[in-house]
Design an enzyme around this catalytic site. Structure first.
Site, PDB file in Angstrom:
ATOM      1  N   GLY A  48      52.113  64.142 -84.635  1.00  0.00           N
ATOM      2  CA  GLY A  48      51.977  64.442 -86.066  1.00  0.00           C
ATOM      3  C   GLY A  48      53.064  63.867 -86.956  1.00  0.00           C
ATOM      4  O   GLY A  48      52.832  63.598 -88.130  1.00  0.00           O
ATOM      5  N   GLU A 103      59.795  66.495 -88.256  1.00  0.00           N
ATOM      6  CA  GLU A 103      58.522  67.161 -87.954  1.00  0.00           C
ATOM      7  C   GLU A 103      57.554  67.063 -89.130  1.00  0.00           C
ATOM      8  O   GLU A 103      57.956  66.890 -90.280  1.00  0.00           O
ATOM      9  CB  GLU A 103      58.774  68.643 -87.635  1.00  0.00           C
ATOM     10  N   ASP A 104      56.284  67.152 -88.792  1.00  0.00           N
ATOM     11  CA  ASP A 104      55.264  67.195 -89.831  1.00  0.00           C
ATOM     12  C   ASP A 104      55.155  68.592 -90.436  1.00  0.00           C
ATOM     13  O   ASP A 104      55.102  68.747 -91.644  1.00  0.00           O
ATOM     14  CB  ASP A 104      53.900  66.739 -89.274  1.00  0.00           C
ATOM     15  N   ASP A 107      54.723  75.771 -88.408  1.00  0.00           N
ATOM     16  CA  ASP A 107      53.707  76.808 -88.592  1.00  0.00           C
ATOM     17  C   ASP A 107      54.324  78.126 -88.121  1.00  0.00           C
ATOM     18  O   ASP A 107      55.081  78.761 -88.853  1.00  0.00           O
ATOM     19  CB  ASP A 107      52.462  76.397 -87.803  1.00  0.00           C
ATOM     20  N   LYS A 135      54.877  76.585 -93.335  1.00  0.00           N
ATOM     21  CA  LYS A 135      54.021  77.706 -93.755  1.00  0.00           C
ATOM     22  C   LYS A 135      54.835  78.981 -93.625  1.00  0.00           C
ATOM     23  O   LYS A 135      54.875  79.576 -92.549  1.00  0.00           O
ATOM     24  CB  LYS A 135      52.786  77.800 -92.839  1.00  0.00           C
ATOM     25  N   PHE A 156      44.864  75.807 -92.603  1.00  0.00           N
ATOM     26  CA  PHE A 156      44.930  74.623 -91.757  1.00  0.00           C
ATOM     27  C   PHE A 156      44.858  73.367 -92.620  1.00  0.00           C
ATOM     28  O   PHE A 156      43.940  73.205 -93.410  1.00  0.00           O
ATOM     29  CB  PHE A 156      43.797  74.636 -90.730  1.00  0.00           C
ATOM     30  N   VAL A 157      45.826  72.495 -92.450  1.00  0.00           N
ATOM     31  CA  VAL A 157      45.874  71.270 -93.254  1.00  0.00           C
ATOM     32  C   VAL A 157      45.718  70.040 -92.372  1.00  0.00           C
ATOM     33  O   VAL A 157      46.050  70.060 -91.186  1.00  0.00           O
ATOM     34  CB  VAL A 157      47.188  71.169 -94.066  1.00  0.00           C
ATOM     35  N   ASP A 163      46.168  66.382 -87.767  1.00  0.00           N
ATOM     36  CA  ASP A 163      44.792  66.124 -87.364  1.00  0.00           C
ATOM     37  C   ASP A 163      43.961  67.394 -87.281  1.00  0.00           C
ATOM     38  O   ASP A 163      44.471  68.500 -87.143  1.00  0.00           O
ATOM     39  CB  ASP A 163      44.774  65.472 -85.983  1.00  0.00           C
ATOM     40  N   ARG A 169      44.312  61.863 -89.255  1.00  0.00           N
ATOM     41  CA  ARG A 169      45.761  61.604 -89.278  1.00  0.00           C
ATOM     42  C   ARG A 169      46.116  60.488 -90.258  1.00  0.00           C
ATOM     43  O   ARG A 169      47.233  60.437 -90.768  1.00  0.00           O
ATOM     44  CB  ARG A 169      46.259  61.183 -87.885  1.00  0.00           C
TER      45      ARG A 169
HETATM   46  P1  XMP Z   1      54.058  75.989 -84.386  1.00  0.00           P
HETATM   47  O1  XMP Z   1      53.119  77.152 -84.633  1.00  0.00           O
HETATM   48  O2  XMP Z   1      54.635  76.021 -82.999  1.00  0.00           O
HETATM   49  O3  XMP Z   1      53.080  74.743 -84.501  1.00  0.00           O
HETATM   50  O4  XMP Z   1      55.120  75.889 -85.474  1.00  0.00           O
HETATM   51  C1  XMP Z   1      53.558  73.492 -84.332  1.00  0.00           C
HETATM   52  C2  XMP Z   1      52.478  72.452 -84.199  1.00  0.00           C
HETATM   53  O5  XMP Z   1      51.135  72.945 -84.401  1.00  0.00           O
HETATM   54  C3  XMP Z   1      50.392  71.981 -85.132  1.00  0.00           C
HETATM   55  N1  XMP Z   1      49.929  72.569 -86.402  1.00  0.00           N
HETATM   56  C4  XMP Z   1      49.039  72.024 -87.249  1.00  0.00           C
HETATM   57  N2  XMP Z   1      48.341  70.877 -87.184  1.00  0.00           N
HETATM   58  N3  XMP Z   1      47.297  71.379 -89.242  1.00  0.00           N
HETATM   59  C5  XMP Z   1      47.477  70.553 -88.183  1.00  0.00           C
HETATM   60  O6  XMP Z   1      46.842  69.513 -88.149  1.00  0.00           O
HETATM   61  C6  XMP Z   1      47.948  72.545 -89.393  1.00  0.00           C
HETATM   62  O7  XMP Z   1      47.764  73.237 -90.382  1.00  0.00           O
HETATM   63  C7  XMP Z   1      48.873  72.890 -88.322  1.00  0.00           C
HETATM   64  N4  XMP Z   1      49.696  73.951 -88.130  1.00  0.00           N
HETATM   65  C8  XMP Z   1      50.309  73.718 -86.931  1.00  0.00           C
HETATM   66  C9  XMP Z   1      51.341  70.830 -85.393  1.00  0.00           C
HETATM   67  O8  XMP Z   1      51.161  69.842 -84.412  1.00  0.00           O
HETATM   68  C10 XMP Z   1      52.701  71.421 -85.246  1.00  0.00           C
HETATM   69  O9  XMP Z   1      53.694  70.485 -84.852  1.00  0.00           O
HETATM   70 MG    MG Z   2      53.524  68.315 -84.634  1.00  0.00          MG
END
Ligand code: XMP
Ligand code: MG
Length: 185
Positions: A48, A103-104, A107, A135, A156-157, A163, A169
């Protein structure tokens, strides 16, 4: 790819390409100030973070090296569990290096808090996190990224590296998917 290629899969553009690029430029300015006189090892989290890494790195004036990690966090469906497995480790020895994780999205924060703890055991000189998105309402850890692009709602984005089922992506913006895309699965 742009919004026209998405048919009606897109509910809404959350952050435009311009907003993302402007914010990354601001973040790069702060990072340059903070790391003046040092070199940075940027650690991107695959897959990501590819877009954030490419654009943020090009806006920095500080000398950087780039390396990548791939991790998978086990969990049910789209929820991360905090149990993380390294799929691809760094090629670089980070001992005594100034490491900035790129990081992207944060969450729950579980993946990154595991990664941060893992990298800290390797004796880096400093360790910080830069994330384009966060988030706040989903946070399950007290992880504190030093650089945050945007706080976004707990939805969810996709796009700009993120993705849904490996698609979207390559959108230059961040958007919300239309509900019918999820409901098919
Ligand atoms: P956590 O919950 O561990 O999540 O902070 C980390 C990874 O989960 C993916 N992620 C998302 N991917 N849309 C996405 O496409 C979203 O809204 C989303 N939220 C979490 C992402 O890979 C992230 O690094
Ligand atoms: Mg990621």
């Amino acid at each position: 790819m742009d919004a026209n290629d998405m048919g009606n899969d897109l509910k809404k553009v959350l952050l435009t390409e311009q907003q993302i690029q402007d914010r990354l430029a601001q973040m790069a300015e702060v990072i340059d100030k903070d790391y003046a006189g040092h070199e940075i090892l940027l650690v991107g989290v695959l897959r990501g973070a590819v877009m954030v890494m490419a654009d943020l790195a090009r806006k920095l004036h500080t000398p950087v090296q780039m390396d990548w990690m791939a991790v998978s966090s086990y969990g049910s469906g789209t929820k991360s569990s905090g149990v993380v497995r390294i799929l691809k480790d760094l090629d670089t020895d980070i001992k005594d290096r100034h490491v900035l994780i790129v990081e992207d999205i944060i969450d729950s924060g579980l993946t990154l808090s595991w990664l941060e703890a893992n990298l800290r055991t390797r004796g880096c000189a400093s360790l910080n996190i830069a994330t384009l998105l966060r988030k706040p309402d989903a946070a399950k850890t007290n992880i504190t990224p030093r650089y945050v692009g945007f706080d976004i709602p707990n939805e969810f984005v996709v796009g700009y590296g993120l993705d849904y089922a490996e698609k979207y992506r390559n959108l230059p913006f961040v958007g919300l998917l239309a509900p019918h895309v999820y409901e098919k699965h």
